[in-house]
Design a protein around this motif. Sequence first.
Motif, PDB file in Angstrom:
ATOM      1  N   ALA A 106     -11.266  10.269  -4.980  1.00 56.23           N
ATOM      2  CA  ALA A 106     -10.931  10.464  -6.578  1.00 56.23           C
ATOM      3  C   ALA A 106      -9.958   9.663  -7.201  1.00 56.23           C
ATOM      4  N   THR A 107     -10.079   9.408  -8.483  1.00 55.46           N
ATOM      5  CA  THR A 107      -9.095   8.717  -9.015  1.00 55.46           C
ATOM      6  C   THR A 107      -7.817   9.196  -8.952  1.00 55.46           C
ATOM      7  N   GLY A 108      -6.805   8.321  -8.890  1.00 54.88           N
ATOM      8  CA  GLY A 108      -5.414   8.787  -8.410  1.00 54.88           C
ATOM      9  C   GLY A 108      -5.338   9.119  -7.369  1.00 54.88           C
ATOM     10  N   CYS A 109      -6.091   9.010  -6.164  1.00 56.48           N
ATOM     11  CA  CYS A 109      -5.666   9.560  -4.912  1.00 56.48           C
ATOM     12  C   CYS A 109      -4.507   8.790  -4.381  1.00 56.48           C
ATOM     13  N   GLY A 110      -3.741   9.759  -3.758  1.00 58.58           N
ATOM     14  CA  GLY A 110      -2.442   9.359  -2.914  1.00 58.58           C
ATOM     15  C   GLY A 110      -2.579   8.651  -1.609  1.00 58.58           C
ATOM     16  N   LEU A 111      -1.831   7.843  -1.520  1.00 57.32           N
ATOM     17  CA  LEU A 111      -2.226   7.145  -0.076  1.00 57.32           C
ATOM     18  C   LEU A 111      -0.735   7.014   0.724  1.00 57.32           C
ATOM     19  N   SER A 112      -0.926   7.340   1.862  1.00 59.79           N
ATOM     20  CA  SER A 112       0.171   6.904   2.838  1.00 59.79           C
ATOM     21  C   SER A 112      -0.399   6.319   4.012  1.00 59.79           C
ATOM     22  N   LEU A 113       0.117   5.078   4.285  1.00 59.54           N
ATOM     23  CA  LEU A 113      -0.648   4.141   5.303  1.00 59.54           C
ATOM     24  C   LEU A 113       0.491   3.423   5.942  1.00 59.54           C
ATOM     25  N   ALA A 114       0.513   3.760   7.385  1.00 60.79           N
ATOM     26  CA  ALA A 114       1.331   3.322   8.313  1.00 60.79           C
ATOM     27  C   ALA A 114       0.365   2.624   9.616  1.00 60.79           C
ATOM     28  N   ILE A 115       0.506   1.169   9.265  1.00 61.48           N
ATOM     29  CA  ILE A 115      -0.235   0.290  10.242  1.00 61.48           C
ATOM     30  C   ILE A 115       0.529  -0.673  10.975  1.00 61.48           C
ATOM     31  N   HIS A 116      -0.092  -0.711  12.171  1.00 57.35           N
ATOM     32  CA  HIS A 116       0.483  -1.856  13.339  1.00 57.35           C
ATOM     33  C   HIS A 116       0.168  -3.096  12.892  1.00 57.35           C
ATOM     34  N   PRO A 117       1.008  -4.021  12.489  1.00 53.46           N
ATOM     35  CA  PRO A 117       0.889  -5.360  11.877  1.00 53.46           C
ATOM     36  C   PRO A 117      -0.134  -6.260  13.232  1.00 53.46           C
ATOM     37  N   PRO A 118      -0.980  -6.911  12.751  1.00 55.48           N
ATOM     38  CA  PRO A 118      -1.602  -7.593  14.005  1.00 55.48           C
ATOM     39  C   PRO A 118      -0.782  -9.310  14.074  1.00 55.48           C
ATOM     40  N   ILE A 119      -1.003  -9.691  15.222  1.00 53.94           N
ATOM     41  CA  ILE A 119      -0.387 -10.790  15.694  1.00 53.94           C
ATOM     42  C   ILE A 119      -0.905 -11.960  14.579  1.00 53.94           C
ATOM     43  N   LEU A 120      -2.018 -11.827  14.544  1.00 57.33           N
ATOM     44  CA  LEU A 120      -2.716 -13.117  13.693  1.00 57.33           C
ATOM     45  C   LEU A 120      -3.986 -12.379  12.774  1.00 57.33           C
ATOM     46  N   PRO A 121      -3.699 -11.914  11.608  1.00 56.38           N
ATOM     47  CA  PRO A 121      -4.814 -11.075  10.862  1.00 56.38           C
ATOM     48  C   PRO A 121      -5.419 -12.105  10.423  1.00 56.38           C
ATOM     49  N   SER A 122      -7.128 -11.867  10.555  1.00 59.50           N
ATOM     50  CA  SER A 122      -8.121 -12.793  10.118  1.00 59.50           C
ATOM     51  C   SER A 122      -7.990 -12.868   8.673  1.00 59.50           C
ATOM     52  N   ASP A 123      -8.714 -13.626   8.053  1.00 55.66           N
ATOM     53  CA  ASP A 123      -9.016 -13.865   6.605  1.00 55.66           C
ATOM     54  C   ASP A 123      -9.501 -12.828   6.028  1.00 55.66           C
ATOM     55  N   ALA A 124     -10.770 -12.302   6.673  1.00 59.90           N
ATOM     56  CA  ALA A 124     -11.581 -11.151   6.397  1.00 59.90           C
ATOM     57  C   ALA A 124     -10.740  -9.861   6.183  1.00 59.90           C
ATOM     58  N   TYR A 125      -9.786  -9.582   7.226  1.00 59.90           N
ATOM     59  CA  TYR A 125      -9.008  -8.294   6.988  1.00 59.90           C
ATOM     60  C   TYR A 125      -8.079  -8.557   6.039  1.00 59.90           C
ATOM     61  N   LEU A 152       2.618   7.342  -3.592  1.00 62.18           N
ATOM     62  CA  LEU A 152       1.757   6.320  -3.080  1.00 62.18           C
ATOM     63  C   LEU A 152       2.742   5.482  -2.120  1.00 62.18           C
ATOM     64  N   PHE A 153       2.414   5.701  -0.727  1.00 67.48           N
ATOM     65  CA  PHE A 153       3.152   5.037   0.209  1.00 67.48           C
ATOM     66  C   PHE A 153       2.305   4.180   1.036  1.00 67.48           C
ATOM     67  N   PRO A 154       1.791   2.931   0.668  1.00 68.60           N
ATOM     68  CA  PRO A 154       0.975   2.079   1.491  1.00 68.60           C
ATOM     69  C   PRO A 154       1.815   1.065   2.165  1.00 68.60           C
ATOM     70  N   PHE A 155       1.703   0.480   3.140  1.00 71.12           N
ATOM     71  CA  PHE A 155       2.041  -0.706   3.846  1.00 71.12           C
ATOM     72  C   PHE A 155       1.472  -1.982   3.056  1.00 71.12           C
ATOM     73  N   TYR A 156       2.277  -2.829   2.600  1.00 67.31           N
ATOM     74  CA  TYR A 156       1.772  -3.918   2.029  1.00 67.31           C
ATOM     75  C   TYR A 156       2.078  -5.235   2.592  1.00 67.31           C
ATOM     76  N   SER A 157       1.073  -6.366   2.607  1.00 65.55           N
ATOM     77  CA  SER A 157       1.519  -7.637   3.003  1.00 65.55           C
ATOM     78  C   SER A 157       1.869  -8.678   2.044  1.00 65.55           C
ATOM     79  N   PRO A 158       2.710  -9.441   2.606  1.00 57.19           N
ATOM     80  CA  PRO A 158       3.246 -10.652   1.870  1.00 57.19           C
ATOM     81  C   PRO A 158       2.174 -11.675   1.852  1.00 57.19           C
ATOM     82  N   TYR A 159       0.980 -11.612   2.681  1.00 57.28           N
ATOM     83  CA  TYR A 159       0.034 -12.777   2.260  1.00 57.28           C
ATOM     84  C   TYR A 159      -0.397 -12.687   0.941  1.00 57.28           C
ATOM     85  N   PHE A 160      -0.184 -11.397   0.262  1.00 54.23           N
ATOM     86  CA  PHE A 160      -0.929 -11.232  -1.071  1.00 54.23           C
ATOM     87  C   PHE A 160      -0.140 -10.544  -1.959  1.00 54.23           C
ATOM     88  N   PRO A 161       0.004 -10.963  -3.315  1.00 52.93           N
ATOM     89  CA  PRO A 161       0.922 -10.361  -4.353  1.00 52.93           C
ATOM     90  C   PRO A 161       0.540  -8.989  -4.611  1.00 52.93           C
TER      91      PRO A 161
END
Length: 377
Positions: A267-286, A359-368
Amino acid sequence: MNTDLRSPIQACSPDDPYEDFGSRLFRFSALTTTRRTSQVCRYWREVILGSPSLWGRAIDLDHLKQKKPRWRNEVLRRTGDASLFVKGSSVETASQADFLLSLLDMHWSRIREFYVTFRFEAKSILDDERWGVIQTPAQDLQSFTLVFWRYTPRVLSSTNKAIFSDNAPSLRKFHCPAVALNLQAPWLSQLRRMELENPPFTVQELLVKLGEMPLLEYVRLNKGIRATLGDSSLSELPCITLPRLENIVILNTFENGISLLDHISPATGCGLSLAIHPPILPSDAYLAAAHRCLSRYLQSICSSHTVDYLYMDVEFSGSGYVTGRTFQREGTPIDASTSHSRSALSMPLVCLECRAIQLFPFYSPYFPLPNLPPSRH
């Protein structure tokens, strides 16, 4: 009047807000309040004792841990044939455990809501066959939460019998991490709230099943999801729409978490809590998928809620260094502190607090951060 009820009433003044009055008067449990209300006067006692539904809604195991069974039996007697609403945040004594098992065994068909955390771990209780009643039909059960602190009863550990015998047509909320779940159970499609701990399913299996649950309003997926295989699997996963989903919580690997989010349209405005283990070397696709889906969630919540402020806290994996940034409504930094780390990958935490939701997502510095729309006032 009962002195325990009189004291909070007398402490209130006519100028006190209604909320303050309520918090003082109803700071007791439902069971304690019902019992003490029945002791106010003879008339009130007749009314309360003649209302089995009041007692049926007050089965609080936290307040039924007396050594002798007299009060527990009396409370149950006062429920008559009414529906039962059972709760217990910490079942940790033998008397509580035995009463709970008797309640399940003799009154399973009467239970409408059930919220229990079970901490008592005596072998005699965990081996008790009465736990097996949970594997029988629950025609009128509407909400079921049962969490075992460490050990699961032997009879529930078996995968030969399905919980509720796959027959729970009224169920709306479910959380029972210790019991194997059958994804083909017909009652899953009617759930409004579901929490799964260590679900032994693949991302594709979960997406297919979630797609058959259009009424979902809250879902939590915690660990255990089987790994996604390679970048190609992203394009092969089904895309699903959950039009009522208001909150989604995912605690998993980077690939699994992003794969799920990228293929769920809530739904529009859905709240998000995302806790994810970072990969050693994430692929460009992910990384592209992470940028795409997290930007979509941020844009969605900003367009549907008035944003008070955006706070980003960056914690670098494997070190104690933290970078923090606070943004104004327009997204302009107003305060920043920076530390340095040798970590190759960090997963900063983005916290977007609005009047209606967080909203609590984990965000990556690879993108702004995406360009956020200004706050609407």
